[in-house]
Design an enzyme around this catalytic site. Structure first.
Site, PDB file in Angstrom:
ATOM      1  N   ASP A 234       0.874  -1.166   0.000  1.00 38.92           N
ATOM      2  CA  ASP A 234       0.000   0.000   0.000  1.00 38.92           C
ATOM      3  C   ASP A 234       0.918   1.225   0.000  1.00 38.92           C
ATOM      4  OD1 ASP A 234      -2.066   1.780   0.040  1.00 38.92           O
ATOM      5  OD2 ASP A 234      -3.149   0.818   1.699  1.00 38.92           O
TER       6      ASP A 234
HETATM    7  C1  BGC Z   1      -5.018   3.303  -0.007  1.00 33.34           C
HETATM    8  C2  BGC Z   1      -5.046   2.322  -1.166  1.00 33.34           C
HETATM    9  C3  BGC Z   1      -4.837   3.080  -2.451  1.00 33.34           C
HETATM   10  C4  BGC Z   1      -3.514   3.819  -2.370  1.00 33.34           C
HETATM   11  C5  BGC Z   1      -3.172   4.622  -3.618  1.00 33.34           C
HETATM   12  C6  BGC Z   1      -3.783   4.177  -0.021  1.00 33.34           C
HETATM   13  O1  BGC Z   1      -3.867   5.182   0.927  1.00 33.34           O
HETATM   14  O2  BGC Z   1      -5.097   2.601   1.207  1.00 33.34           O
HETATM   15  O3  BGC Z   1      -6.265   1.632  -1.189  1.00 33.34           O
HETATM   16  O4  BGC Z   1      -4.896   2.209  -3.531  1.00 33.34           O
HETATM   17  O5  BGC Z   1      -3.569   4.731  -1.288  1.00 33.34           O
HETATM   18  O6  BGC Z   1      -3.980   5.738  -3.715  1.00 33.34           O
END
Ligand code: BGC
Length: 773
Positions: A234
């Site tokens: 993530d």
């Molecule tokens: C989220 C993810 C997301 C990523 C990119 C993170 O803060 O938890 O689900 O895909 O950001 O935006």
């Protein structure tokens, strides 16, 4: 993968320098991977989902609230309520075609975390509280994306069921809950749809960050499940890049100055270069897959996608109540309709955070769509009813009351404002804003023919629900949500959504009430264990406001002729056998409609603690009025098994199981039983801490231990205490205190020597090996 591709990957790998390999394991910027131009390795573009495509305008730009326009579909919590795998697949396919048009290779979705607490701020982005429903819909989403040549990234692995301090919290989850609930949707999606990638969550799992968790990534995901795709962190989830490579994290996102640490770890001997090679090899396969699947110059049909968004939102609407068949609104009911509530004109239609899409057109509003559909034959009036952010306003309430009284029918639109549920924060409460509650109360008093419509991304409490004759859950329905709800209110669409999450009567009734979001020390104890969602309400015999699986229709369905075929011969562990289930479902009402048929399994006398029932299969069928169809299910071994943490494996048991088929988890319409007989799998090895009951249960060690345990019984319980009986009943005849004692205690009592103990362990071991398959 073809032979040529495999050898090309091997050739490229052989030519990469250590620095280039390390560079490939970390993003180039916010959204793309590092290309190696001299070897023709291209860059891959990743963009958010799952509500629609959220492509930032630049590679360094997070793009929050300012991404390239894309169709805003209903959020996952709405799609979850459709229980419709074909629909979810179609929505993902449309998202993929927009991704192709924008040059995006991978969409970061679907999200499959479970709704452990309705307070999780990100529940709108997840399908369900149940692992099978979540996993099946996720598999459909992955298939929809990947059939169009766009990779999926199933997220967030794992136990990221709250938002508070999500980058540092430690989810403390017992092994059974982990396997049977939280890992299960990932496992199903991998087995059924082979996603190109998974996303490792921010949080820790039982002490170790998910992005650096060897047991999770290497042993379970790659080892036990045989997953060969890539695991992506993530965004900003990585803490120790070299540890991540060792554990099985392929790609760190976004860019960070960590490639040098990977190089250093190899040079200093902390990280084997072969391990890095394995990671890079999987990345090269992923990159080449993305390149090969790219469809240049294929424009997306945005009008068709808007229509699909409306159909999807309509299929997701859940009709909670409909007393006196108030809905659909027809004839005289339409002579004057008072549409009340700011959300009717300024709808909330998606969630906030990384999934927030800039829609391709202004979101449809329920008010305008009703005006357009009712036309000149009826009158539609409007009153705002409450202020921005749900604030109660006496003047607006008076105006709303008058509008409701004057009209033939009132439609009140309330729900959760954006500030109540969003990524990065958990909800503080389950009820609606005070201004919304006050408005509903006022309208229900003023107008008996009042329909309440809800716009929210996850469960809410509705203390006035009993007094409301007609209640419709419209969710966050995307850019066409307003039209979809109008379709349902007017009977153009017959509602067929069913709850994928329990709506509780009170926050205090919810499974994680005492352990959410954390315990004040950064730990999130998943204290309810296996009993999340309806499993909790069943076990505690708590009546929810609306149960999991609930949803009404404008027609009715009957269930009959449930047949469960007893499987033929018992296998050694039953592997490969299926239990065939069939039943007839008939549309007994006056309209065409769709029914979600739910199949739950109950083990009558479980050896290990088990929920009262577990959803194992479902089907959505479309039937004309008077039509009937046969619905068939095939249950396999896993549908009856539990994960036995002592054996470290899924354990099939000989047992009687009830097959419960119904229209909701609390509306079981037919039941049958099936008896499964299995030769038990090889028992777990015995060791120093194994209790005496286990030693007495094994023929190989029973006889030599009987005199020793008999002496122990007498020592504790006097001369009359019975010695262990002979044969297989010996365990039952000894006192529980003795039965529970680890065998090593016999050494402490002087009843056995260390040598005796070692010989017993070896004897048990040898027998285990002899009887192994
Ligand atoms: C989220 C993810 C997301 C990523 C990119 C993170 O803060 O938890 O689900 O895909 O950001 O935006």
């Amino acid at each position: 993968m073809t032979q040529t591709k495999t050898s090309r990957v091997a050739e490229t790998l052989a030519q990469l320098t250590l620095e280039e390999k390390a560079a490939l394991t970390v993003g180039r910027d916010t959204w793309t991977t590092v290309p190696i131009e001299r070897l023709g390795v291209p860059s891959v573009w990743l963009s958010d989902g799952p509500t629609g495509l959220r492509k930032a305008r630049g590679v360094e730009d997070m793009g929050l609230g300012a991404s390239v326009p894309a169709t805003c579909f209903p959020t996952e919590s709405a799609l979850g309520a459709s229980w419709d795998v074909d629909l979810v697949c179609a929505v993902a396919g449309a998202i993929a075609s927009e991704a192709q048009a924008e040059g995006v290779h991978v969409v970061l979705g679907p999200g499959v975390n479970l709704k452990r607490s309705p307070l999780c701020g990100r529940n709108f982005e997840y399908f369900a509280e149940d692992p099978v429903l979540s996993g099946e819909l996720a598999a459909a989403f992955v298939t929809g994306l990947q059939e169009q040549g766009v990779g999926a990234c199933v997220k967030h692995l794992v136990a990221n069921e709250s938002e508070t301090d999500r980058m540092i919290t430690d989810s403390v989850v017992n092994e059974r809950a982990l396997r049977e609930l939280y890992l299960r949707p990932f496992e199903i999606a991998i087995a059924k749809a082979a996603p190109w990638s998974l996303m490792a969550a921010y949080n820790r799992l039982n002490g170790t960050y998910c992005a650096e968790h060897p047991r999770l990534l290497r042993d379970i995901v790659a080892g036990e499940w045989g997953y060969s795709g890539v695991v992506i962190s993530d965004w900003f989830a990585v803490n120790d890049r070299a540890a991540g490579v060792a554990a099985g994290l392929h790609l760190q996102m976004p860019s960070a100055p960590t490639a040098d640490a990977v190089v250093a770890a190899v040079r200093e001997g902390h990280l084997a270069e072969e391990r890095l090679d394995e990671i890079v090899c999987a990345l090269l396969v992923f990159i080449s897959k993305a390149g090969a699947a790219r469809r240049q110059g294929a424009p997306a049909d945005l009008d068709a996608h808007h229509r699909l968004a409306r159909r999807a939102a309509g299929e997701s609407v859940v009709l909670f109540k409909n007393e006196g068949a108030l809905l659909p609104l027809e004839g005289d009911a339409l002579s004057e309709v008072a549409v009340i509530g700011l959300f009717a004109r300024e709808p909330r239609y998606q969630g906030a955070g990384s999934s927030q899409v800039v829609p391709t057109r202004p979101a449809e509003t329920l008010h305008d769509e009703l005006v357009a559909l009712i036309g000149p034959t009826g009158r539609v009036t409007y009153a705002a009813g409450y202020g921005e952010d749900g604030v109660a306003d006496p003047a607006l309430l008076d105006e709303a009351r008058e509008a409701a009284q004057r009209a033939r029918t009132a439609v009140v639109v309330v729900g959760l404002p954006g500030s109540y549920e969003e990524e990065g924060a958990d909800r503080a409460r389950l009820d609606l804003p005070p201004g919304h509650t006050a408005l509903v109360e006022a309208v229900l008093e003023a107008q008996p023919r009042a329909v309440v419509v809800l716009l929210n991304g996850s469960a809410v409490t509705l203390p006035w629900a009993e007094r409301s004759p007609a209640l419709v859950e419209g969710w966050l329905g995307g850019q066409a949500g307003g039209g979809a709800i109008a379709d349902v209110l007017l009977g153009r669409v017959n509602p067929s959504g069913k709850l994928a999450e329990t709506f509780p009567a009170r926050l205090e009734d919810t499974p994680a009430y005492l352990s959410f979001p954390d315990d004040g020390t950064g730990r999130v104890p998943f204290a309810e264990g296996l009993f999340t969602g309806y499993r909790w309400y069943d076990a505690r015999r708590i009546a929810p406001l609306f149960p999991f699986g609930h949803g009404l229709s404008y027609t009715t369905f009957s269930y009959s002729d449930l047949t469960v075929e007893q499987p033929a011969a018992p296998g050694r562990d039953g592997a490969g056998r299926t239990v065939a289930v069939s039943l007839t479902v008939r549309n007994t009402g006056g309209r065409a409609g769709r029914e979600v048929v739910q199949l739950y399994v109950r083990e009558r006398r479980p050896r290990l603690q088990r929920p009262d029932k577990e959803l194992k299969a479902f089907a959505k069928v479309a039937l004309e009025s008077g039509e009937e169809t046969e619905v068939r299910f095939a249950l396999d071994e896993r549908d009856f098994a539990v994960y036995d943490p002592r054996a470290g494996a899924w354990a099939p048991t000989s047992s009687v199981f009830d097959i419960l088929v119904g229209a909701s988890s609390r509306d079981i319409r037919a039941r049958e039983s099936v008896t499964l007989t299995r030769t038990p799998a090889r028992p777990a090895p015995l060791g120093r801490l194994s209790p005496l009951r286990d030693w007495l249960a094994r023929p190989a060690t029973r006889d030599s231990l009987r005199p020793v345990i008999g002496a122990l019984q007498r020592q504790f319980f006097g001369a009359e205490a019975a010695p262990p009986a002979e044969g297989s009943g010996s365990v039952d005849s000894i006192n529980g205190f003795v039965a529970d004692m680890p065998i090593a205690k016999l050494v402490m009592f002087g009843a056995l020597s260390e040598g005796d103990l070692a010989r017993l362990i070896a004897a048990a071991d040898a027998r285990d090996t002899d009887s192994a398959p």
